[in-house]
Design an enzyme around this catalytic site. Structure first.
Site, PDB file in Angstrom:
ATOM      1  N   ILE A 124      27.746  36.938  41.272  1.00  0.00           N
ATOM      2  CA  ILE A 124      29.163  37.269  41.283  1.00  0.00           C
ATOM      3  C   ILE A 124      29.440  38.191  42.468  1.00  0.00           C
ATOM      4  O   ILE A 124      28.888  39.285  42.554  1.00  0.00           O
ATOM      5  CB  ILE A 124      29.589  37.942  39.964  1.00  0.00           C
ATOM      6  CG1 ILE A 124      29.379  36.988  38.780  1.00  0.00           C
ATOM      7  CG2 ILE A 124      31.041  38.410  40.042  1.00  0.00           C
ATOM      8  CD1 ILE A 124      30.222  35.728  38.823  1.00  0.00           C
ATOM      9  N   LYS A 125      30.305  37.743  43.361  1.00  0.00           N
ATOM     10  CA  LYS A 125      30.631  38.529  44.559  1.00  0.00           C
ATOM     11  C   LYS A 125      31.786  39.484  44.269  1.00  0.00           C
ATOM     12  O   LYS A 125      32.816  39.078  43.729  1.00  0.00           O
ATOM     13  CB  LYS A 125      31.028  37.607  45.717  1.00  0.00           C
ATOM     14  CG  LYS A 125      29.866  37.002  46.447  1.00  0.00           C
ATOM     15  CD  LYS A 125      30.337  36.151  47.612  1.00  0.00           C
ATOM     16  CE  LYS A 125      30.681  36.974  48.827  1.00  0.00           C
ATOM     17  NZ  LYS A 125      31.030  36.116  49.993  1.00  0.00           N
ATOM     18  N   ILE A 126      31.591  40.721  44.656  1.00  0.00           N
ATOM     19  CA  ILE A 126      32.572  41.773  44.421  1.00  0.00           C
ATOM     20  C   ILE A 126      32.655  42.640  45.675  1.00  0.00           C
ATOM     21  O   ILE A 126      31.631  42.934  46.299  1.00  0.00           O
ATOM     22  CB  ILE A 126      32.161  42.636  43.210  1.00  0.00           C
ATOM     23  CG1 ILE A 126      32.147  41.800  41.929  1.00  0.00           C
ATOM     24  CG2 ILE A 126      33.079  43.843  43.040  1.00  0.00           C
ATOM     25  CD1 ILE A 126      31.608  42.537  40.714  1.00  0.00           C
TER      26      ILE A 126
END
Length: 308
Positions: A124-126
């Site tokens: 998950i890219k944040i």
């Protein structure tokens, strides 16, 4: 002769920075990364039309859900042609809201789960804001691994390591762009500020035995990639991957564990924000990156809304 790409693959995991699964199938990376800008480009590819239309079904007018479904659908297709993982990004407009990022991350994981894809194949890219790092810290504790993006400063890297995130994506090209514009200098080789930033972070992580993976990102030319040969991972556009494949020159390893790095640091929120405030480049590029991803997210949603 062995190509520079093959030489690089022996010491660094090569990741494709694209949402175009035809290009991914062609360059054969281990992993792939996407972002709102890349998804917007993918949505314009004729071969994605059916995928785009399918994502708006049963969304009950929820364009945000349709967008997440499209991101996951693209990820699902990419995973058919790579052995590793796909990075899918949380809506950049949530970058300063920890709880909202957590909810969106959970929805992305749920959509992947419904598609039969386990969390062991998804990152998950944040965005690497203070709030984003706190969200990633909680997700990691839940067994959801993260990729912290839009990372421009050493302070961001320190905070990510302390939070125990799985992977960071320090940007090279955008740092180079800022310094070139600010000074008028065309930095080359080891003098490139973007290269220096990733090198410093890599050495710091290895010297202090952090397990967080360093994945250099945002490259403008082959030399930047070559200067970071040996980094844990590098996410590279398909056109630069193909240029590496066509070059049969010798590739020298530049980064390796065991080199001297700075002593371990720890930053509380006030210290993090002050360090960020003192770094004009990082402050400007983080804000610019979030704005650009947000605008492209809005364009993608407008495209999807027209189909709802």
């Amino acid at each position: 002769m062995t190509s520079k790409l093959e030489q690089l693959k022996k010491i660094t995991t090569v990741v494709a920075d694209t949402g175009d699964f035809d290009a991914i199938a062609r360059v054969k990376p281990v992993d792939a990364t996407t972002n709102p800008s890349l998804l917007l480009k993918a949505a314009a590819i004729p071969g994605y039309a059916d995928l785009l239309n399918a994502c708006v079904n049963d969304c009950k007018g929820d364009v945000g859900l349709a967008s997440d479904r499209f991101g996951v659908a693209v990820g699902q297709e990419i995973l058919k042609v790579i052995p590793g993982r796909i990075s899918t990004e949380v809506d950049a407009r949530l970058s300063f809201d920890t709880e909202a990022m957590l909810k969106r991350a959970h929805r992305l994981i749920e959509l992947y789960d419904k598609a039969g894809i386990g969390r062991d194949r998804v990152l998950i890219k944040i965005a690497s804001t203070w709030e984003g790092i706190r969200a990633a810290e909680k997700l990691e504790r839940e067994g959801i691994q993260t990729n912290l993006t839009l990372l421009f400063s050493f302070a961001q890297a320190v905070a990510c390591a302390e939070a125990g995130v799985f992977l960071i994506s320090p940007f090279v090209g955008r740092i180079y762009d800022w310094y070139k514009k600010a000074t008028g200098n065309d930095y080359q080789g080891a003098d490139d500020p973007g290269v220096q930033s990733v090198t410093r972070i890599y050495n710091y992580y290895k010297a202090n035995d952090y397990k967080t993976v360093v994945m250099g990102a945002s490259f403008r030319n082959l030399n930047q990639i070559e200067q970071l040969a040996g980094c844990d991972r590098l996410t590279i556009s398909p056109d630069l991957i193909e240029k590496l494949a066509a070059d049969t020159g010798k590739l020298e390893r530049k980064l390796s564990p065991g080199k001297t790095g700075e002593a371990r640091q720890s930053l509380n929120e006030a210290q993090f924000r002050w360090a960020s405030n003192e770094d004009a480049m990082a402050t400007e590029k983080l804000a610019e990156g979030i704005r650009q991803f947000a605008r492209d997210q809005e364009k993608l949603e407008a495209l999807l809304a027209a189909k709802l």
